[in-house]
Design an enzyme around this catalytic site. Sequence first.
Site, PDB file in Angstrom:
ATOM      1  CB  THR A 186      -0.968   0.016   1.192  1.00 24.86           C
ATOM      2  OG1 THR A 186      -0.236   0.093   2.419  1.00 24.86           O
ATOM      3  CG2 THR A 186      -1.836  -1.232   1.204  1.00 24.86           C
ATOM      4  CG  LEU A 230      -4.325   6.776  -2.208  1.00 22.95           C
ATOM      5  CD1 LEU A 230      -4.968   6.925  -3.582  1.00 22.95           C
ATOM      6  CD2 LEU A 230      -4.988   7.717  -1.196  1.00 22.95           C
ATOM      7  CG  HIS A 231      -2.531   2.700   3.832  1.00 23.44           C
ATOM      8  ND1 HIS A 231      -1.249   2.269   3.587  1.00 23.44           N
ATOM      9  CD2 HIS A 231      -2.411   3.843   4.564  1.00 23.44           C
ATOM     10  CE1 HIS A 231      -0.382   3.095   4.143  1.00 23.44           C
ATOM     11  NE2 HIS A 231      -1.063   4.062   4.746  1.00 23.44           N
ATOM     12  CG  ASP A 232      -8.284   1.080   4.263  1.00 20.70           C
ATOM     13  OD1 ASP A 232      -7.743   0.002   4.603  1.00 20.70           O
ATOM     14  OD2 ASP A 232      -8.548   1.979   5.083  1.00 20.70           O
TER      15      ASP A 232
END
Length: 296
Positions: A186, A230-232
Amino acid sequence: MKTFIDTDPGLDDALAILAALRALELDVRGITTVAGNIGLPQTTRNAGSLVTLAGVEGLPVVPGAPGPLARAGIDATEIHGNDGLGAVVLPDPVEAPLDIPAADWLGGQVTEDAQILALGPLTNIALMLRDHPAARPDRIIAMGGAIREPGNSGPRAEFNIAADPESAAEVFASGVPIVLIPLDVTRRVRASAEWVAGLSDGPVARASAELVSAFFQRGAGVDTSVTRPLHDPCVTIYALAPELFRGERMRLTVNLAHDGDTGALTAEPDPDSPIEVLMEVDAPAVLAALAGHLSD
């Protein structure tokens, strides 16, 4: 495939949810909320606001666990703001949340032809697997953990796992197929000012741009000298385009000690493990796919 989103929105959660709700390929049946980035009443309200913004009618929003299984929660307001969304104004929820615990609701909905997109601590999913053993999804796609990267909640610990390590340990040991997307992936998917400027001018795209701007500096405009991971949203894009990622089968152990690295993962290669940990990503393609689903 029937899709359920378990989440604690959360700035990057919001982008993941909006992209999923706008993706015709995903049959989203409901959103369950968990305390994580901020308290449960606010994460539940935020989820309802995102459903309203996306123009989806009749989608259940179901509040879940108000805290971790066995310890105090972690306050993430420094990153996400007191409202969890960096003071970005979203429409009020049109529909009230359901009055049933998320774990019980999921237990009655999840079948072997369903997937769960897990964007926060795994408390609801652990409780579902405990109390409803017949609720065995086809797979869980979860953002969490760090394998070779440093952590963001400890030297080796990542926030979602550290926020409820007991739940993570139970879910990882459940035998349910899991795709885990750690910081190793991520952190390579990074929003820039140029990426934000490329979003279109519809309501969802404008709100998405404001959310990313808040992620940069609390809504005061994008700092063009930095990027933010932008992890999720990687969870949503994997569900839509798994070919953009590459993973390895691993057996995972969660650090449950009450120390400075609670939630850190120890990973060992295991070709028979039901857990696939993603380690490589085509970041430009993921960003392009995300922009496409957020643009009106």
